[in-house]
Design an enzyme around this catalytic site. Structure first.
Site, PDB file in Angstrom:
ATOM      1  CD  GLU A  73      -4.726  -7.535   2.118  1.00  0.00           C
ATOM      2  OE1 GLU A  73      -5.542  -6.884   2.615  1.00  0.00           O
ATOM      3  OE2 GLU A  73      -3.628  -7.448   2.157  1.00  0.00           O
TER       4      GLU A  73
ATOM      5  CD  GLU B 172      -2.776  -1.245   2.280  1.00  0.00           C
ATOM      6  OE1 GLU B 172      -2.874  -0.703   3.272  1.00  0.00           O
ATOM      7  OE2 GLU B 172      -3.578  -2.062   2.175  1.00  0.00           O
TER       8      GLU B 172
END
Ligand code: XIL
Length: 363
Positions: free
Chosen positions: A275, A159
């Site tokens: 995820e 991220e």
């Protein structure tokens, strides 16, 4: 025995065998687990897991039966691994890795470089870039060496791109420019450095860049695509992109997701869906409507099909597997939930059947 009777008996046995054989072909998806279905299509099917739950027999049994890969949900993050600047505490992550090895499952490592879930001593340490660089290099090399040969793929950097008004820009973080490890304002140079350190510690591991909200074609995934081209041109050991796939709308743009997978795999990179969950509105007892559970199943089916339609998309992983333990509840202040494949009692949901059937019908 009379010959006529023997003939009749053999005919009967032959018919019985034929019936069993045909049933085996006609209804494989009714009997298989997710991991059986996935292995037929050479796909990895995984789940994020928490060591504290392994002592719960339904948790451990479902995990081992249904998945051929696992990923520690939190216990490989700095916050857990690094009680202080000198020590490493591998005890919780080791439990998960041992479980995986015992059950013939692969392990994805998550994550070495992230701005969240870092310990207070690091966040408040006022380190210089040179000190931070040394800390990060030691962290990466120690952790990767500890799991060398056991963790087959790492989310090296997690991220690193921003959201909202800054979507598509690199996020300002302790590792990039606050104060960073010595590459502030140099774009992805610090990311390249991290990949090189990991590769040095385990040349056989597959190295991924993992990102949220970059599943569809959008300014964030455009930026990651441009970065991937740049890193590959520079000889950086980047093997794949992790698309998180936290879905919270009932209308994700599947064709855009598929196009996005296509462009990354066309660079020669692997894509892992890392995820996935599909958060649904829930009532005060945490229950979703039957209609939403059906729509959720369809989304799982379509994402599995989108992954399977690109040879370079090699893993699908969900963020947990039972609604009993999912980050969505606390993340959404309990307005959403029921996001995974099994309900709170480990019963398979419509989404489970949809995934299993999609995996059984791989091209
Ligand atoms: C989440 C975990 O699921 C929670 O248990 C924890 O409290 C916060 O982090 N993107 C990521 C994951 O890459 O590491 C995050 O996991 C979810 C968002």
């Amino acid at each position: 025995m009379r010959p006529a009777l023997i003939r009749r008996l053999s005919l009967f046995l032959f018919a019985l065998c034929l019936l069993c054989f045909l049933r085996g072909f006609a209804a494989p998806s009714e009997t298989r687990t997710l991991r059986d279905a996935a292995s037929q299509s050479h796909l990895l099917v995984g789940a994020a897991v928490r060591p504290a739950q392994l002592s719960e027999s339904a948790y451990a049994a479902t995990l081992a039966r249904e998945f051929n890969m696992l990923e520690p949900e939190d216990v490989l993050k700095w916050e857990v691994l690094r009680p202080d600047p000198q020590s490493f505490d591998f005890s919780q992550a080791d439990q998960l890795v041992d479980f995986a090895l015992r059950h013939n499952m692969k392990v994805r490592g998550h994550t070495l470089v992230w701005h969240r879930q870092i310990p207070a001593w690091l966040a408040n340490g006022n380190y210089t870039p040179a000190e931070l660089s040394k800390l990060l290099e030691t962290h990466i090399k120690t952790v990767v060496a500890h799991y060398r040969g056991k963790v087959f793929a790492w989310d090296v950097v997690n991220e690193a791109f921003d959201e909202g008004n800054n979507a598509g820009k690199q996020r300002s973080t302790i590792w990039y420019d606050q104060p960073g490890i010595g590459f502030a304002a140099q774009g992805p140079a610090y990311i390249a450095q991290c990949f090189r350190w990991v590769h040095h510690a385990d040349p056989d591991a597959l190295l991924f860049y993992n990102e949220a909200e970059a599943d569809e074609i959008n300014s964030k995934s455009d930026a990651i695509y441009a970065m991937s081209q740049h890193l590959l041109r520079g000889g950086v050991p980047l093997n794949g992109i992790g698309l998180e796939m936290h879905i919270s709308s009932l209308h994700p743009n599947i064709s855009s997701i598929s196009e996005n997978i296509a462009r990354f795999t066309a660079l020669g990179l692997q894509v892992h869906i890392t995820e996935m969950d599909v958060a649904l509105p829930v009532d005060s007892s945490g229950n979703a409507s039957l209609a939403d559970l059906q729509s959720q199943a369809e989304i799982y089916r379509q994402i599995a099909a989108a992954c399977l339609s690109h040879r370079g998309c090699t893993a699908i992983q969900t963020w947990g597997f039972t609604d009993k333990y999912s980050w969505i509840g606390s993340h959404s202040k309990h307005t959403q939930g029921a996001a995974l494949l099994f309900d709170r009692n480990y019963h398979p949901k419509p989404a489970y059947d949809a995934m299993r059937i999609a995996l059984s019908h791989a091209p």
